[in-house]
Design a protein around this motif. Sequence first.
Motif, short mmCIF file in Angstrom:
data_model
loop_
_atom_site.label_atom_id
_atom_site.label_comp_id
_atom_site.label_asym_id
_atom_site.label_seq_id
_atom_site.Cartn_x
_atom_site.Cartn_y
_atom_site.Cartn_z
N ILE A 137 16.69 41.87 0.49
CA ILE A 137 15.81 41.86 1.66
C ILE A 137 14.44 41.39 1.20
O ILE A 137 13.79 42.03 0.37
N GLY A 138 14.03 40.24 1.72
CA GLY A 138 12.70 39.73 1.41
C GLY A 138 11.74 40.09 2.53
O GLY A 138 12.15 40.36 3.67
N SER A 139 10.44 40.07 2.22
CA SER A 139 9.46 40.43 3.24
C SER A 139 8.22 39.55 3.12
O SER A 139 7.86 39.10 2.04
N ALA A 140 7.60 39.31 4.28
CA ALA A 140 6.33 38.60 4.32
C ALA A 140 5.45 39.31 5.35
O ALA A 140 5.85 39.49 6.50
N LEU A 141 4.26 39.71 4.93
CA LEU A 141 3.34 40.50 5.75
C LEU A 141 2.15 39.63 6.14
O LEU A 141 1.53 39.00 5.28
N PHE A 142 1.85 39.61 7.45
CA PHE A 142 0.74 38.81 7.96
C PHE A 142 -0.21 39.68 8.78
O PHE A 142 0.23 40.53 9.56
N MET A 143 -1.50 39.46 8.58
CA MET A 143 -2.51 40.10 9.39
C MET A 143 -3.34 39.02 10.06
O MET A 143 -4.00 38.23 9.38
N ASP A 144 -3.25 38.95 11.38
CA ASP A 144 -3.93 37.89 12.15
C ASP A 144 -3.62 36.51 11.58
O ASP A 144 -4.50 35.66 11.45
N GLY A 145 -2.36 36.30 11.21
CA GLY A 145 -1.90 35.01 10.73
C GLY A 145 -2.09 34.76 9.26
O GLY A 145 -1.60 33.75 8.73
N LEU A 196 5.01 52.79 7.88
CA LEU A 196 4.02 52.44 6.85
C LEU A 196 3.00 51.42 7.32
O LEU A 196 1.83 51.48 6.93
N PHE A 197 3.42 50.45 8.16
CA PHE A 197 2.55 49.31 8.47
C PHE A 197 2.22 49.12 9.95
O PHE A 197 1.34 48.32 10.27
N SER A 198 2.90 49.79 10.83
CA SER A 198 2.65 49.70 12.28
C SER A 198 2.52 48.26 12.78
O SER A 198 1.54 47.90 13.43
N PRO A 199 3.53 47.42 12.53
CA PRO A 199 3.44 46.03 12.99
C PRO A 199 3.66 45.93 14.49
O PRO A 199 4.32 46.78 15.10
N GLU A 200 3.10 44.87 15.07
CA GLU A 200 3.38 44.56 16.47
C GLU A 200 4.71 43.82 16.61
O GLU A 200 5.35 43.88 17.65
N LEU A 201 5.11 43.12 15.53
CA LEU A 201 6.28 42.25 15.61
C LEU A 201 7.04 42.23 14.30
O LEU A 201 6.44 42.09 13.23
N GLU A 223 9.53 50.89 17.69
CA GLU A 223 8.68 50.55 18.83
C GLU A 223 8.26 49.08 18.81
O GLU A 223 8.03 48.49 19.87
N ALA A 224 8.13 48.49 17.64
CA ALA A 224 7.68 47.10 17.54
C ALA A 224 8.70 46.15 18.16
O ALA A 224 9.91 46.45 18.21
N GLU A 225 8.21 45.01 18.62
CA GLU A 225 9.10 43.96 19.11
C GLU A 225 9.90 43.40 17.93
O GLU A 225 9.36 43.22 16.84
#
Length: 247
Positions: A137-145, A196-201, A223-225
């Motif tokens: 499982i790979g991951s990529a985290l973005f904040m405001d792009g 942990l991160f509360s993402p919107e998406l 809860e996130a989309e």
Amino acid sequence: MQIFGVDIGGSGIKGAPVDLERGDLADERYKALTPHPAAPEAVADTVKEVVDHFGWTGPVGVTFPGVVAGGTTIRTAANVDKNWIGIDARTLLGERLGGLPVTVLNDADAAGVAEMRFGAGRNRRGTVIMLTFGTGIGSALFMDGALVPNTELGHLELNGHDAEKRASSRAREDEDLSWERWARRVSKYLAHVEMLFSPELFVIGGGVSRKAHKFLPLLEGVEAEIVPAELQNNAGIVGAAMRAAMG
């Protein structure tokens, strides 16, 4: 403008020229099996096979399934040979490709960059997390792009194990899990990441994204989309080419 992208995975190494204006492959991708053991020299030879298939002579972007420090040095290698750790991948691959300019980045980061520009994450602000389900499982985290590189959230603990050992696409196949049972594991994992991160998406990518209709409706407790990657399993190739275009 076209740039070549290569995506190194635990089971396959695939690549193609990428049309950077459209964010799509400019030619049908070529795929070769990842050598086993996936040692540096053997993988470099396979990357050369993929690039040579197209007679490519320009810059090449390459993804790697692990932490890539400073765009050069491999720090982790969960699903390939441990001899990668400490290797200067940019130099190794550049030499094997006859001196072509090479850029190296984490595979999920590459997929995420592509999805944020051309796919499911475009024009999305706030916290967005791309997760690629495949051998691991790979991951990529973005904040405001903006990308926060090398997050490796697939190695969070889930029921006393690395999450990817329980919830990756390979785990589903190896344990012959039904889509329902696998979705329960993925739901628990997503709920943990959300805490942990509360993402919107969440954007779900990797090879399994082609079958999103079979498991996305089964996910619960988040809860996130949650949406499938629009570029599906080509996102890594496109993202690698995007990064190579930046030099």
